[in-house]
Design a protein around this motif. Structure first.
Motif, mmCIF file in Angstrom:
data_model
loop_
_atom_site.group_PDB
_atom_site.id
_atom_site.type_symbol
_atom_site.label_atom_id
_atom_site.label_comp_id
_atom_site.label_asym_id
_atom_site.label_seq_id
_atom_site.Cartn_x
_atom_site.Cartn_y
_atom_site.Cartn_z
ATOM 1 N N TRP A 18 -11.124 62.811 -4.427
ATOM 2 C CA TRP A 18 -10.874 62.653 -5.903
ATOM 3 C C TRP A 18 -13.090 62.340 -5.796
ATOM 4 O O TRP A 18 -13.501 61.503 -4.840
ATOM 5 N N ALA A 19 -13.401 62.488 -7.081
ATOM 6 C CA ALA A 19 -14.399 62.578 -7.342
ATOM 7 C C ALA A 19 -14.258 61.680 -8.456
ATOM 8 O O ALA A 19 -15.828 61.411 -9.006
ATOM 9 N N GLY A 20 -13.796 61.561 -8.913
ATOM 10 C CA GLY A 20 -13.588 60.085 -10.096
ATOM 11 C C GLY A 20 -13.935 60.450 -10.880
ATOM 12 O O GLY A 20 -14.672 60.088 -12.173
ATOM 13 N N ASN A 21 -14.042 62.202 -12.032
ATOM 14 C CA ASN A 21 -13.743 63.270 -12.852
ATOM 15 C C ASN A 21 -12.764 63.192 -13.439
ATOM 16 O O ASN A 21 -12.572 65.123 -13.684
ATOM 17 N N PRO A 22 -11.602 63.142 -13.795
ATOM 18 C CA PRO A 22 -10.767 63.929 -13.746
ATOM 19 C C PRO A 22 -10.622 64.160 -15.721
ATOM 20 O O PRO A 22 -9.855 64.699 -16.036
ATOM 21 N N GLY A 23 -11.333 63.154 -16.322
ATOM 22 C CA GLY A 23 -12.163 63.640 -17.951
ATOM 23 C C GLY A 23 -12.471 65.162 -18.000
ATOM 24 O O GLY A 23 -12.579 65.857 -18.870
ATOM 25 N N ALA A 24 -12.454 66.189 -16.923
ATOM 26 C CA ALA A 24 -13.769 67.123 -16.908
ATOM 27 C C ALA A 24 -12.297 67.825 -17.214
ATOM 28 O O ALA A 24 -12.705 68.565 -17.565
ATOM 29 N N VAL A 25 -11.513 67.776 -15.966
ATOM 30 C CA VAL A 25 -10.829 68.658 -16.530
ATOM 31 C C VAL A 25 -9.255 68.966 -17.767
ATOM 32 O O VAL A 25 -9.276 69.561 -18.602
ATOM 33 N N VAL A 26 -9.673 67.280 -18.504
ATOM 34 C CA VAL A 26 -8.828 67.259 -19.726
ATOM 35 C C VAL A 26 -9.782 67.690 -21.191
ATOM 36 O O VAL A 26 -9.263 68.539 -22.203
ATOM 37 N N GLN A 27 -11.146 67.721 -20.355
ATOM 38 C CA GLN A 27 -12.300 68.393 -21.914
ATOM 39 C C GLN A 27 -11.870 70.374 -21.569
ATOM 40 O O GLN A 27 -12.320 70.830 -22.933
ATOM 41 N N ARG A 28 -11.653 70.527 -20.873
ATOM 42 C CA ARG A 28 -11.661 71.905 -20.716
ATOM 43 C C ARG A 28 -10.629 72.484 -21.179
ATOM 44 O O ARG A 28 -10.443 72.793 -21.795
ATOM 45 N N GLY A 29 -9.292 71.302 -21.116
ATOM 46 C CA GLY A 29 -8.128 72.298 -21.905
ATOM 47 C C GLY A 29 -8.392 71.156 -22.508
ATOM 48 O O GLY A 29 -7.645 72.591 -23.862
ATOM 49 N N LEU A 30 -8.781 70.513 -23.825
ATOM 50 C CA LEU A 30 -9.122 70.580 -24.852
ATOM 51 C C LEU A 30 -9.607 71.231 -26.093
ATOM 52 O O LEU A 30 -9.203 71.925 -26.786
ATOM 53 N N ILE A 31 -10.466 72.395 -24.764
ATOM 54 C CA ILE A 31 -11.918 73.857 -25.371
ATOM 55 C C ILE A 31 -10.505 74.710 -25.204
ATOM 56 O O ILE A 31 -10.705 74.782 -26.402
ATOM 57 N N ALA A 32 -10.032 74.628 -24.271
ATOM 58 C CA ALA A 32 -9.055 75.792 -24.401
ATOM 59 C C ALA A 32 -8.451 75.412 -25.217
ATOM 60 O O ALA A 32 -7.462 76.780 -25.975
ATOM 61 N N ALA A 33 -7.663 74.505 -25.756
ATOM 62 C CA ALA A 33 -7.121 74.657 -27.017
ATOM 63 C C ALA A 33 -6.774 74.918 -28.457
ATOM 64 O O ALA A 33 -6.064 75.158 -29.596
ATOM 65 N N ARG A 34 -8.589 74.614 -28.686
ATOM 66 C CA ARG A 34 -8.648 75.080 -30.011
ATOM 67 C C ARG A 34 -8.467 76.786 -30.270
ATOM 68 O O ARG A 34 -7.883 76.491 -31.384
#
Length: 272
Positions: A18-34
């Motif tokens: 755990w690095a405390g940064n799951p938001g980075a994975v969510v952000q990557r998914g949102l960018i790919a969803a575009r």
């Protein structure tokens, strides 16, 4: 010296997971969803709406009122609408946590790249699941608005169906991702539909569980979708009971088990 010490840091302790940064994975998914097809995304919303229109409103004219497991007489549309909401949460979560994860894991090699950074396997697992929950939230909100317009929300507690849907989606997504991490070929993915279809048909979705023999009822009540259907149906009809806490506990266990197995599997695949 640094290159030798780094693997030891990754392997031991909480920092390895755990690095405390799951938001980075969510952000990557949102960018790919575009760049993805929004038709595919919207199809997940319209599927339960079509079922509601054809069966709840159309067939409901012939069926009449139905008695819920709490003994309340409701219209057939009001009976199946919360069940379809639970099914929508299940399907959306399973789609994102199985097919998408399978491609990223075995073909896109995205997780291998993510875990070569400071992210740990728990970050990746939580990030992917949280991204799946965003779609579930979108579907649930839209469908609940339609239910409100049609007068199928029979109590103010129906608003609590939104967090309930997120809980259901969280449970299915975490378990779905854990199972997918063990699959090697696309043929293995057919097993998922083999399990989902019976749950969809027999989890008191379209008719009360009381129509089954006693031994079949016990099997149905062991299925996760039945717990989701009963939880949301209780909220939309306003028939609340202490027994609903067992449904919440069921999904809490699903979430915990799914996260544990997913984290261990990702660590075994890419770090150990």
């Amino acid at each position: 010296m640094t290159a030798v010490a780094s693997p030891d840091v990754r392997r031991g302790g909480v920092r390895a997971l755990w690095a405390g940064n799951p938001g980075a994975v969510v952000q990557r998914g949102l960018i790919a969803a575009r760049s993805s097809s929004w038709v595919v995304v919207l199809s997940g919303f319209f599927e339960p709406v079509f079922y509601l229109a054809s069966m709840g409103i159309g067939l409901g004219q012939l069926v009449g009122d139905v008695e819920t497991s709490q003994g309340l007489q409701v219209s057939y549309a009001a009976f199946i609408a919360p069940a379809l909401l639970a099914v929508s949460a299940m399907n959306g979560a399973i789609y994102d946590s199985t097919w998408n994860v399978f491609f990223k894991l075995n073909y896109g090699k995205l997780y291998e790249g993510m875990l070569s950074t400071s992210l740990g396997p728990l970050d990746v697992a939580l990030g992917e699941i949280l991204y799946a929950l965003l779609r579930g939230l979108l579907y649930a909100t839209g469908f609940l608005i339609i239910m409100q317009i049609l007068g199928l929300n029979l109590a103010p507690t129906a608003i609590l169906a939104i967090p309930a849907v997120l809980l259901i989606a969280f449970g299915f997504a975490s378990v779905g991702m854990a199972i997918t991490s063990y699959m090697k070929t696309f043929q293995h993915m057919d097993w998922i539909n083999f399990v989902l279809l019976p749950m969809f048909l027999f989890s008191a979705t379209f008719y009360p569980i009381s129509v089954y023999p006693g031994w079949v009822q016990q099997i149905v009540m062991a299925l996760p979708l039945w717990h989701g259907v009963e939880l949301i149906r209780g909220l939309t009809t306003g028939i609340l009971s202490a027994g609903m806490l067992w449904h919440v506990l069921y999904y809490a266990v699903m979430i915990a088990v799914g996260l544990v197995f997913t984290t261990k599997r990702l660590r075994a695949l890419f770090l150990d």
